[in-house]
Design an enzyme around this catalytic site. Sequence first.
Site, PDB file in Angstrom:
ATOM      1  N   HIS A   9       0.830  -1.209   0.000  1.00 53.58           N
ATOM      2  CA  HIS A   9       0.000   0.000   0.000  1.00 53.58           C
ATOM      3  C   HIS A   9       0.866   1.261   0.000  1.00 53.58           C
ATOM      4  CE1 HIS A   9      -2.677   2.974   2.189  1.00 53.58           C
ATOM      5  NE2 HIS A   9      -3.434   2.603   1.183  1.00 53.58           N
ATOM      6  N   HIS A  51      -1.109  10.273  -3.360  1.00 51.57           N
ATOM      7  CA  HIS A  51      -2.404   9.785  -2.881  1.00 51.57           C
ATOM      8  C   HIS A  51      -3.555  10.771  -3.055  1.00 51.57           C
ATOM      9  CE1 HIS A  51      -5.554   8.748   0.139  1.00 51.57           C
ATOM     10  NE2 HIS A  51      -5.352   7.561  -0.391  1.00 51.57           N
TER      11      HIS A  51
END
Length: 301
Positions: A9, A51
């Site tokens: 991640h 992100h």
Amino acid sequence: MNTKIVIAHRGASGYLPEHTMEAKAMAYAMNPDYIEQDLVLSKDDVPIVIHDIELDDVTDVAQKFPERKREDGRFYVVDFTFDELQQLNVTERFNTKTGEQVYPNRFPKGKGNFKLHSLQQEIELIQGLNASTGKNIGIYPEIKNPRFHHENGKDIAKITLDILSEYGYKTKKDKCMFQCFDAKELERVRTELQSDLFLVQLIEFPEETKQLSHFATYADGLGPWYKQILDKKVDGKWQFTTLVEDAHKLKLQIHPYTFRADQLEEFSSFEEMMQVLFFEANIDGAFTDFPDKMVQFLAKQ
């Protein structure tokens, strides 16, 4: 043979600032099945691995380009060219109001020399390492906020798919899973843009779990928040919602997010979290900031 997959991640983000090349190289060495790329377009249409559509909570943009903030006080990736973005330093995620690091025990904020990079640069790193090591670690891109991109005159889905295709990621056989929270856009990727990639519908709200049969018409997998799988504890044992079972009936793989060893909440240890979700709830894979820990755990099963 263990078929459950490990997705790094934002790279090895438990150890190095998220989505930096260093975090990706470290993740690669930990042998996950896939490494994730969140994508936002620059002003000149380069997919940047970051992100959020804003820059201010992982870079020093407020110091370098103080005059470039929008009326809401935020700095947007889409307002900067790739060359300008290269001038920024990337740091561990922090709260823009207090300046405090979000995960206090991770890599120290403001230290090191980390930069933003493009999807192309990251693919070349991963494919290059696949060539030099003989491994076949995949990529797991996510297009962020396609509606915002459309409002700013940009088609992030098409631009990203074209780049993936150029690098050989075209079908479900290729080591690429493509994800998005926006269901309309992900369906468009399958129908209008005619992608044959493995598509994963991300979800975060309870009402979305009622739409699984529609998701299954265009997606191959489901990416829920892990808490959507947990129901309650009875006599010390977890009971689960029907989400995993319902997804499997529709032939959807299920890859929940995000397993963090330093943010356990419902669990007494990271091992318990992994045991409960992988083997009691029967998920197919998971996103983790600590890919080494998940790889080691699954290797012992």
